[in-house]
Enzyme design. Structure first.
Site, PDB file in Angstrom:
ATOM      1  N   CYS A  91       0.858  -1.182   0.000  1.00  0.00           N
ATOM      2  CA  CYS A  91       0.000   0.000   0.000  1.00  0.00           C
ATOM      3  C   CYS A  91       0.893   1.230   0.000  1.00  0.00           C
ATOM      4  O   CYS A  91       1.680   1.424   0.937  1.00  0.00           O
ATOM      5  CB  CYS A  91      -0.874  -0.016   1.253  1.00  0.00           C
ATOM      6  SG  CYS A  91      -1.884   1.458   1.436  1.00  0.00           S
ATOM      7  N   CYS A 205      -0.983   3.412  -6.561  1.00  0.00           N
ATOM      8  CA  CYS A 205      -1.896   2.839  -5.574  1.00  0.00           C
ATOM      9  C   CYS A 205      -2.079   1.403  -6.042  1.00  0.00           C
ATOM     10  O   CYS A 205      -2.373   1.161  -7.227  1.00  0.00           O
ATOM     11  CB  CYS A 205      -3.231   3.570  -5.556  1.00  0.00           C
ATOM     12  SG  CYS A 205      -4.516   2.687  -4.623  1.00  0.00           S
TER      13      CYS A 205
HETATM   14  N1  DGL Z   1      -3.986   0.358  -2.005  1.00  0.00           N
HETATM   15  C1  DGL Z   1      -3.657   1.586  -1.354  1.00  0.00           C
HETATM   16  C2  DGL Z   1      -2.406   2.220  -1.951  1.00  0.00           C
HETATM   17  O1  DGL Z   1      -1.580   1.560  -2.551  1.00  0.00           O
HETATM   18  C3  DGL Z   1      -4.661   2.635  -1.059  1.00  0.00           C
HETATM   19  C4  DGL Z   1      -6.118   2.579  -1.134  1.00  0.00           C
HETATM   20  C5  DGL Z   1      -6.786   3.326   0.008  1.00  0.00           C
HETATM   21  O2  DGL Z   1      -7.031   4.550  -0.097  1.00  0.00           O
HETATM   22  O3  DGL Z   1      -7.029   2.665   1.019  1.00  0.00           O
HETATM   23  O4  DGL Z   1      -2.176   3.385  -1.805  1.00  0.00           O
END
Ligand code: DGL
EC number: 5.1.1.3
Length: 290
Positions: A91, A205
């Site tokens: 993330c 993301c």
């Molecule tokens: N998957 C997450 C990232 O790589 C973010 C998504 C969220 O806002 O929770 O930033």
């Protein structure tokens, strides 16, 4: 880090209690599955726990202080329960804030996911690079520093999408949104003027590569889309080394853990199974701002 799992080590049961490492892959939701898939390809023998902090999703809207506190609390619990050899924070929104805190707090190795600005700058020919991320990631000093360090010669367009992560979650849950909604999120990524036009979009993301076929189909012109997942998988294998012949986890035990579990329906269970996660569990951890 477990020196016995370094690349090139020969398995010696006297000093190596477990030749099958447990890898915890963590995200706010389902985005980390894009990273998990690449790691699974590289180390199909490992034991996996995929943890989605869906009780706090989306992370992109949380302040840095709340996010850091939340991730540390959830990690404390997950590490206590699953005893991983290595954690992948799949993330960007979390990694750009909490990695130093996690490394200070726990002794196991953490592999983070941060915006792929350096590869984007190396890939562009026009110099017009878009970094598509959450609003949180776009606002981070960490991201701005990456731009200054690696893409100072480029025209970098930072786009913070409020909706795309949720759209990717809906897609995985078998409820895809109409094209018009995706086009609205994509539009700011494509810049064209007398100097040139965008030719690279870094997917900063982990949710966004879940939508890649649709993003490609809806883009106003072709660009290179940069997904950092293969690079993260390479980093994981650098740290834990290659599989030990004759030792492997039972693939029927690979588990997805959710902190709320509110959206787990048959379509999502099917998608998780397809990704290699047959076991689904809920460890309730409500988000409190207390
Ligand atoms: N998957 C997450 C990232 O790589 C973010 C998504 C969220 O806002 O929770 O930033």
């Amino acid at each position: 880090m477990r020196a016995d799992l370094l690349a090139g080590a020969t398995y010696n049961p006297a000093v190596m209690p477990s030749p099958v490492p447990t890898i915890l892959v963590f995200d706010s939701g389902l985005g980390g599955l894009t990273v998990f898939s690449e790691i699974l390809k590289a180390r199909p023998d490992a034991r996996y726990v995929y943890a989605a902090d869906d009780a706090a999703f989306p992370y992109g809207r949380l302040s840095e202080a709340v996010l850091a506190e939340r991730v540390i609390a959830v990690m404390e619990r997950l590490i206590g329960t699953h005893d991983p050899d290595l954690v992948v924070v799949a993330c960007n929104t979390a990694s750009t804030v909490v990695l130093p805190h996690l490394r200070a707090r726990f002794s196991i190795p953490f592999v983070g996911t941060v915006p792929a600005i350096k590869p984007a700058a190396q890939t562009t020919r026009t110099g017009y690079v878009t970094v598509l991320a959450t609003p949180g990631t776009v606002a981070r000093d960490y991201t701005r520093d990456l731009v200054e360090t690696y893409a100072a010669g480029c025209r970098v367009n930072l786009v913070g999408s409020r909706r795309l992560a949720g759209i990717a979650e809906a897609e995985m849950a078998g409820e895809p949104v109409p094209d018009a909604e995706l086009i609205a999120e994509l539009r700011p990524c494509f810049v064209a003027d007398e100097g040139g036009r965008t030719d690279v979009v870094a997917l900063a993301c982990t949710h966004y590569p879940l939508l890649l076929p649709r993003l490609q189909a809806l883009a106003p012109w072709p660009v290179a889309w940069i997904d950092p997942a293969p690079a993260i998988a390479r980093r994981v294998t650098q740290l834990i080394g290659p599989p030990v012949p004759g030792h492997e986890a039972d693939e029927n035990e690979a588990m997805a853990v959710f902190t709320s579990g509110a959206g787990i329906g048959p379509a999502l269970r099917g998608a998780l199974l397809d990704k290699g996660l047959p076991v689904v569990a809920v460890e309730e951890m409500p988000l409190s701002y207390g």
